[in-house]
Motif scaffolding. Structure first.
Motif, mmCIF file in Angstrom:
data_model
loop_
_atom_site.group_PDB
_atom_site.id
_atom_site.type_symbol
_atom_site.label_atom_id
_atom_site.label_comp_id
_atom_site.label_asym_id
_atom_site.label_seq_id
_atom_site.Cartn_x
_atom_site.Cartn_y
_atom_site.Cartn_z
ATOM 1 N N UNK A 26 63.222 61.247 44.304
ATOM 2 C CA UNK A 26 63.499 63.123 43.979
ATOM 3 C C UNK A 26 62.573 63.954 44.307
ATOM 4 N N UNK A 27 62.381 65.013 44.332
ATOM 5 C CA UNK A 27 61.294 65.985 44.824
ATOM 6 C C UNK A 27 61.809 67.137 43.806
ATOM 7 N N UNK A 28 62.651 67.716 43.082
ATOM 8 C CA UNK A 28 63.423 68.263 42.722
ATOM 9 C C UNK A 28 64.155 68.159 41.570
ATOM 10 N N UNK A 60 54.598 64.465 29.057
ATOM 11 C CA UNK A 60 55.075 64.707 27.717
ATOM 12 C C UNK A 60 56.950 65.773 27.524
ATOM 13 N N UNK A 61 57.105 66.193 28.583
ATOM 14 C CA UNK A 61 57.833 67.020 28.968
ATOM 15 C C UNK A 61 59.109 66.237 28.993
ATOM 16 N N UNK A 107 58.272 72.797 32.120
ATOM 17 C CA UNK A 107 57.373 72.981 32.934
ATOM 18 C C UNK A 107 57.916 73.153 34.479
ATOM 19 N N UNK A 108 56.687 73.524 35.143
ATOM 20 C CA UNK A 108 56.911 73.980 36.487
ATOM 21 C C UNK A 108 56.972 72.505 37.432
ATOM 22 N N UNK A 109 56.543 70.974 37.171
ATOM 23 C CA UNK A 109 56.882 70.233 37.672
ATOM 24 C C UNK A 109 56.194 69.118 36.724
ATOM 25 N N UNK A 110 56.435 67.736 37.019
ATOM 26 C CA UNK A 110 55.874 66.119 36.223
ATOM 27 C C UNK A 110 55.485 65.649 37.115
ATOM 28 N N UNK A 131 56.705 65.639 40.566
ATOM 29 C CA UNK A 131 58.520 66.579 40.361
ATOM 30 C C UNK A 131 58.528 67.698 40.160
ATOM 31 N N UNK A 132 59.217 68.309 40.933
ATOM 32 C CA UNK A 132 59.243 70.268 41.051
ATOM 33 C C UNK A 132 60.415 69.852 39.632
#
Length: 181
Positions: A26-28, A60-61, A107-110, A131-132
């Motif tokens: 996945x990218x998103x 963490x997220x 978060x905005x990304x991982x 990943x966004x």
């Protein structure tokens, strides 16, 4: 070589490093969705590697759903796998599944990384996988047909919504308080 001179030769065996690939299909992802990661490793040397350790830090997220046969350090969120021996030319993989946390401000990304080491090699770190995190955005507009009304007037309330972001909104419920007179 001149008569009476000597030449010393020393052979140093250089161990090749294991390869490590971290991948994600996945990218998103949206909050609440799961993400599957694969860590693939290979011994490209002609000799076996012993006490091979693969380590990765769980961000963490996310919530860890599954990490096949990993040792999990709950305090540090560190996952590790120890493979006693990886034969020359040998390879394998481990898999991790996580769920993106649903938070007020996600978060905005991982960004995820992994590393591998053995008794014969220095640590090798993977290229980071990012990943966004896409957060659904919903705009709601409430229009009223009359600014002022008197008894007997019909007032039309219109709710209009729009989803301008890149993430789809699902299972949304639109409500509005209609004042009572």
């Amino acid at each position: 070589m001149a008569p009476g001179s000597r030449m010393a030769t020393q052979t140093t065996e250089v161990a090749s490093t294991p390869t490590l690939t971290l991948s994600c299909a996945r990218e998103r992802a949206k909050p609440g969705e799961s993400i599957d990661y694969r860590i693939q490793f290979a011994n490209t040397d002609t000799n076996p590697l012993t006490n091979v350790q693969i380590v990765t830090q769980v961000p963490d997220n996310v919530t860890l759903l599954q990490a096949n046969d990993a040792h999990i350090d709950e305090q540090s969120n560190l996952l590790s796998w120890t493979i006693p021996t990886v034969e020359a030319g040998g390879m394998g993989e481990v898999q991790i599944s996580v769920r993106v946390a649903v938070k007020e401000q996600p978060a905005e990304s991982l960004e995820w990384r992994a590393a591998i080491r053995s008794d014969q090699t220095q640590p090798v770190e993977s290229v980071a996988q990012s990943v966004q995190i896409t957060v659904p955005e919903l705009l709601l507009k409430h229009d009223v047909s009359l600014a002022q009304a008197v008894p007997g007037d019909v007032v039309l309330h219109t709710l209009a919504y729009q989803c301008p972001g890149t993430a789809a909104v699902t299972r949304a419920r639109l409500t509005a308080e209609i004042p009572k007179f």
